[in-house]
Design a protein around this motif. Structure first.
Motif, short mmCIF file in Angstrom:
data_model
loop_
_atom_site.label_atom_id
_atom_site.label_comp_id
_atom_site.label_asym_id
_atom_site.label_seq_id
_atom_site.Cartn_x
_atom_site.Cartn_y
_atom_site.Cartn_z
N GLU A 1 1.40 -1.58 -0.71
CA GLU A 1 0.10 0.17 0.24
C GLU A 1 0.97 1.58 -0.29
O GLU A 1 1.48 1.54 1.01
N ILE A 2 0.09 2.24 -0.53
CA ILE A 2 1.33 3.53 -0.70
C ILE A 2 0.07 4.50 -0.74
O ILE A 2 -0.43 4.94 -1.95
N GLN A 3 0.77 5.86 0.00
CA GLN A 3 -0.18 6.86 -0.06
C GLN A 3 0.22 8.01 -0.89
O GLN A 3 1.59 7.89 -0.46
N ILE A 4 0.33 9.02 -1.77
CA ILE A 4 0.12 9.84 -1.81
C ILE A 4 -0.04 11.51 -2.07
O ILE A 4 -1.44 11.17 -2.09
N ARG A 5 1.11 12.41 -2.17
CA ARG A 5 0.26 13.39 -2.60
C ARG A 5 1.28 14.32 -3.00
O ARG A 5 1.65 14.20 -3.74
N HIS A 6 -0.36 15.41 -4.04
CA HIS A 6 0.77 15.82 -5.30
C HIS A 6 1.65 16.64 -4.23
O HIS A 6 1.08 17.78 -3.17
N GLN A 7 2.87 17.95 -5.03
CA GLN A 7 4.09 18.56 -3.89
C GLN A 7 3.25 19.86 -4.52
O GLN A 7 3.43 20.34 -3.47
N SER A 8 2.70 20.05 -4.77
CA SER A 8 1.37 21.03 -5.17
C SER A 8 0.74 22.00 -4.11
O SER A 8 -0.15 22.75 -4.25
N GLY A 9 -0.18 20.39 -3.71
CA GLY A 9 -0.98 20.56 -2.49
C GLY A 9 -2.86 20.06 -3.36
O GLY A 9 -3.51 19.60 -2.46
N THR A 10 -2.24 19.75 -4.40
CA THR A 10 -4.32 19.47 -5.51
C THR A 10 -4.34 18.06 -5.23
O THR A 10 -3.75 17.54 -4.55
N ASP A 11 -5.65 18.23 -5.43
CA ASP A 11 -6.23 16.53 -5.26
C ASP A 11 -5.72 16.11 -5.85
O ASP A 11 -4.72 16.41 -7.06
N VAL A 12 -5.25 14.54 -5.54
CA VAL A 12 -5.19 13.60 -5.90
C VAL A 12 -6.34 12.55 -7.22
O VAL A 12 -6.90 12.55 -6.13
N SER A 13 -6.08 12.34 -7.89
CA SER A 13 -7.13 11.98 -8.58
C SER A 13 -7.63 10.10 -9.17
O SER A 13 -6.09 9.40 -8.59
N LEU A 14 -8.29 10.27 -9.44
CA LEU A 14 -8.02 8.59 -9.78
C LEU A 14 -7.94 8.31 -10.78
O LEU A 14 -6.36 7.02 -10.60
N ASP A 15 -6.93 8.91 -11.44
CA ASP A 15 -6.11 8.24 -12.55
C ASP A 15 -5.48 8.80 -12.31
O ASP A 15 -4.25 8.00 -12.62
N ASP A 16 -4.54 9.59 -11.74
CA ASP A 16 -3.11 9.98 -10.77
C ASP A 16 -3.43 8.68 -10.20
O ASP A 16 -1.32 7.96 -10.43
#
Length: 186
Positions: free
Chosen positions: A70-85
């Motif tokens: 299991e890996i959790q990621i967050r955008h460096q820009s702070g924007t929301d992470v989408s399912l496509d991401d």
């Protein structure tokens, strides 16, 4: 909270028929420490940074069959992470894992965003949870840790404002240790 899951098994390089991706719901799991975790974390962090993400969490669940990474990621820009991401990063990290040969057994790769936890941190969290019950942990002028519960009003540049039984309590931002969502009391 989004999660992308890819089932993987050892396969010849270039053979993508082993992927079985689907969106899944959250569930409770209990992680076990594993000696490969530091190497997996380093690899995942490098791949995440290369794609514009920060690695927020990693767990290797060896008690599941097949084992689950299991890996959790967050955008460096702070924007929301989408399912496509999540799906795109799953492909990138999956390829890197296969090239590294760290995992030699079948595994499921789950990529997700951390969602919003109980602790409020960003300005967006404080705007989203206005009027929600919170507990503010802070230090007073003498360095003692104190807790204040109430309804969140706002956070500005200088203070966190909490409604405590109809009175506004202003707590200096530098003294705030954490602001956490709590369950409303009867």
């Amino acid at each position: 909270h989004l999660r992308w899951e890819s089932a993987r098994r050892a396969a010849p390089k270039g053979d993508r028929s082993h992927l079985n991706a689907r969106r899944v719901s959250a569930r409770f799991q209990f992680p076990l420490p594993h000696p490969l975790l530091p190497d997996l974390e380093q690899l995942a962090a490098q791949q995440a940074a290369g794609q514009g993400f920060d690695l927020c969490g990693i767990q290797l669940l060896t008690h599941m069959s097949p084992m689950t990474l299991e890996i959790q990621i967050r955008h460096q820009s702070g924007t929301d992470v989408s399912l496509d991401d999540c799906a795109g990063f799953s492909r990138v990290l999956g390829d890197a894992l296969e090239a590294s040969t760290l995992l030699t057994e079948a595994y499921v790769l789950e990529i997700s965003s951390p969602g919003i936890g109980d602790q409020l941190q960003s300005d967006r969290d404080f705007q989203t949870f206005r009027s929600y019950p919170v507990e503010v942990l802070y230090r007073d002028n003498e360095g003692r840790e104190l807790r204040q519960q109430g309804s969140l009003l706002e956070r500005d540049n200088d203070h966190v404002h909490v409604n405590v039984r109809g009175r506004i309590k202003r707590i200096s931002r530098p003294s705030v240790i954490s602001v956490q969502l709590i369950s409303p009391t009867s």
